[in-house]
Design a protein around this motif. Structure first.
Motif, PDB file in Angstrom:
ATOM      1  N   LEU A 553     -14.377 -37.753 -35.456  1.00 12.35           N
ATOM      2  CA  LEU A 553     -15.945 -37.252 -34.913  1.00 12.35           C
ATOM      3  C   LEU A 553     -15.696 -37.316 -33.323  1.00 12.35           C
ATOM      4  O   LEU A 553     -16.575 -36.211 -33.232  1.00 12.35           O
ATOM      5  N   LEU A 554     -14.799 -37.623 -32.566  1.00 13.50           N
ATOM      6  CA  LEU A 554     -14.727 -37.490 -31.324  1.00 13.50           C
ATOM      7  C   LEU A 554     -14.510 -35.900 -30.950  1.00 13.50           C
ATOM      8  O   LEU A 554     -14.700 -35.273 -30.261  1.00 13.50           O
ATOM      9  N   LYS A 555     -13.482 -35.637 -31.871  1.00  9.89           N
ATOM     10  CA  LYS A 555     -13.056 -34.270 -31.822  1.00  9.89           C
ATOM     11  C   LYS A 555     -14.353 -33.144 -32.280  1.00  9.89           C
ATOM     12  O   LYS A 555     -14.416 -32.125 -31.731  1.00  9.89           O
ATOM     13  N   ASN A 556     -14.742 -33.363 -33.447  1.00 10.66           N
ATOM     14  CA  ASN A 556     -15.633 -32.417 -34.066  1.00 10.66           C
ATOM     15  C   ASN A 556     -17.026 -32.499 -34.010  1.00 10.66           C
ATOM     16  O   ASN A 556     -17.564 -31.728 -34.367  1.00 10.66           O
ATOM     17  N   ASN A 557     -17.417 -33.842 -33.632  1.00  5.61           N
ATOM     18  CA  ASN A 557     -19.135 -33.948 -33.551  1.00  5.61           C
ATOM     19  C   ASN A 557     -19.550 -34.112 -32.636  1.00  5.61           C
ATOM     20  O   ASN A 557     -19.066 -35.191 -31.704  1.00  5.61           O
TER      21      ASN A 557
END
Length: 574
Positions: A553-557
């Motif tokens: 989620l840190l990377k994609n959201n």
């Protein structure tokens, strides 16, 4: 009112006994004036002392029978009325327990409390009066008229002339007063609401120095109730003086015309005395009827409010008969949407995810994103508008609510404790738990340490709402209460917010071993408490904005990253 009175069927023999005793009491009261006329005409006037003693003895005997019947009437009518009140109170409470949160929101807690206490008491009191008077008043009225006419038919015309005046006065007063009884109960609801909010929110009120403002609010609600109560009592206060005025004028007229008839030799003194007594009995019957006219309208309003609760059908019925055990420890949302009644937009839209046994699923999102609403749908506090929720592989609508809830251990956002001991509060989650289970749950919840420091340990008394405990202590007891249940699904709704980081980390370590075979659902705001979850669901405006692990989620959201950046340092994010 008639629906409530049907509850008297359980006490039909007591009611029958009351009516029989009332009949005996009324006959005794009606017979006494005849004996008095006899003792005056044939004993006092002639100077026959022996006759006076003999008839006087009969009068004492009849009076004793009437007194015994009156005492027994009071006893049995009280048992029937109080028993009916107890049954209705139990019936209302049992019915309210079946309500979803939607019905609670519709009525309001303060109103439900008023209806369960004050309204039922109003009905209970009027039933008590009715049992004593509903048979007595007609018997006394009709019997008094018959006996008065038998004494002197012409003089009875005075009574017949007075009755229309009485009936017209009663109807006029009631027409003005009855609408106000409904308003009284509404104002009482409002006063109870203000009282309840002040008592439960006293800490907030003091913290924001709002005492004077709340006093003014209470004073306003109190004054509104006082004003309408004064208005209704002013109207009803006219009833008794009007009746006494008519009664006394009637007696004066009877003495006037009776004196003329005695002077003409058409009537004896004893007959006039008896006639006056019968007139008093007739008027007394009308006074009793007027009392019922005062009490019944208010009780009818209360009965209507009670029937509104009993007639309210829960938003959803418990129609399920299956068991929630096909896939133990699983929780699944499939296309779930939910809207509160009357809301323009849904709170949750198209929510879908699956959590398996041994997994931890975290739900995070901003204020108003729908996190708590989602949690409330799982134990079926509210019914989904669309979609399906499955607990242990079974649609929660196809299994009994108790069966579904027995699989869930929930720790609410606001820790609610009950008056009783510490052990009783923990055992609330599993009533049959032994002492070892209670202590084990407390140790896992990191509560054992502070419990041991209490004066009486696990036997320490917890005040209502846990007022004698800190926020963190209440939260840990609430966690222990859920743990002792050993459910298939654990739900922690922002349940670690009052804990310091050291206690938080110890608790999480202990929970891992305790919940390794169950599904764990975490709801909260702290990223640090959720980063180790197997799955994190990001909610935004009631929709899933992202789902995955902390790293994913840190990377994609974008939404999750913004939340994380607001809480964690750059090193922690990296």
């Amino acid at each position: 009112m008639l629906k409530i009175l049907k509850n008297l069927r359980a006490y039909k023999w007591l009611v029958a006994a009351v009516f029989g005793l009332v009949f005996i009491q009324s006959m005794a009261d009606l017979f006494l004036p005849t004996l008095m006329a006899d003792i005056i005409d044939n004993g006092v006037v002639t100077g026959d002392v022996a006759y006076i003693w003999r008839i006087g003895g009969w009068m004492l005997l009849v009076s004793a029978v009437g007194a015994i019947a009156a005492i027994a009437t009071s006893f049995y009518s009280s048992r029937a009325a109080m028993g009916m009140g107890r049954d209705v109170r139990r019936q209302v409470f049992t019915h309210v327990e079946q309500f979803s949160l939607q019905e609670f929101d519709q009525f309001g807690t303060a109103s439900l409390i008023t209806r369960t206490t004050n309204d039922i008491t109003q009905v209970q009191q009027v039933v008590l009066v009715l049992l004593r008077m509903v048979a007595s008043a007609p018997i006394m009225l009709v019997g008094g008229l018959i006996m008065a006419i038998s004494q002197d038919a012409k003089l009875s015309l005075v009574i017949i002339g007075a009755m229309p005046v009485l009936f017209f006065s009663i109807l006029l007063i009631l027409k003005k007063g009855i609408p106000l009884f409904t308003e009284v109960q509404k104002r009482l609801d409002r006063l109870n609401l203000v009282f309840r909010e002040n008592l439960t929110g006293i800490r907030v009120i003091r913290a924001f120095t709002r005492e004077e403002a709340e006093k003014a609010r209470l004073e306003r609600a109190n004054r509104e109730l006082t004003d309408v109560s004064i208005r209704v009592n002013k109207i009803m206060a006219f009833l008794m003086p009007v009746m006494m005025l008519v009664m006394n004028l009637t007696v004066v007229a009877i003495i006037w015309f009776g004196g003329i008839r005695i002077n003409n030799g058409a009537m004896q003194i004893g007959d006039l005395m008896a006639f006056i007594q019968y007139v008093m009995l007739i008027m007394f019957a009308l006074v009793m009827a007027s009392m019922m006219f005062i009490m019944v309208p208010r009780a009818a309003v209360s009965a209507k409010r009670i029937n509104e609760v009993l007639a309210m059908r829960p938003a959803f019925e418990d129609l399920g008969t299956g068991t929630a055990d096909r896939e133990p420890g699983t929780l699944e949302f499939e296309g779930v949407s939910f809207s509160y009644p009357g809301a323009e937009e849904p709170v949750l839209s198209d929510i879908s995810f699956r959590a398996n046994a041994g997994e931890t699923t975290a739900i995070i999102g901003g204020t108003g994103s729908g996190k708590s609403t989602l949690i409330n749908l799982i134990p079926r506090f509210y019914e989904v508008s669309e979609g399906t929720i499955r607990v242990n592989g079974v649609d929660i609508r196809e299994a009994p609510q108790n069966e579904v809830r027995s699989k869930i251990g929930i720790v609410p956002q606001k820790s609610v404790l009950f008056s009783g001991t510490v052990a009783e509060n923990i055992r609330f989650g599993k009533p049959g738990a032994n002492e070892a289970d209670v202590e084990h749950a407390a140790r896992v919840a990191q509560a054992d340490e502070f419990i041991q420091r209490l004066d009486d340990g696990y036997a320490t008394y917890v005040e209502q709402g846990g007022a004698n405990l800190s926020g963190g202590q209440k939260q840990r007891l609430a966690i222990a209460r859920a743990l002792i249940r050993k459910p298939d699904i654990y739900i922690f709704d922002d349940s670690f917010s009052a804990l310091d980081f050291k206690t938080d980390s110890r608790l999480r370590a202990a929970l891992e071993a305790e919940t390794e075979r169950a599904t764990v659902l975490l709801v909260g705001q702290r990223v640090s408490t959720m980063k180790t979850a197997d799955r994190i669901i990001v909610l935004e405006k009631g929709r899933i904005a992202g789902m995955g692990t902390h790293e994913e989620l840190l990377k994609n959201n974008k939404v999750y990253r913004e939340i994380a950046e607001s809480q964690l340092s750059e090193e922690e994010i990296a």
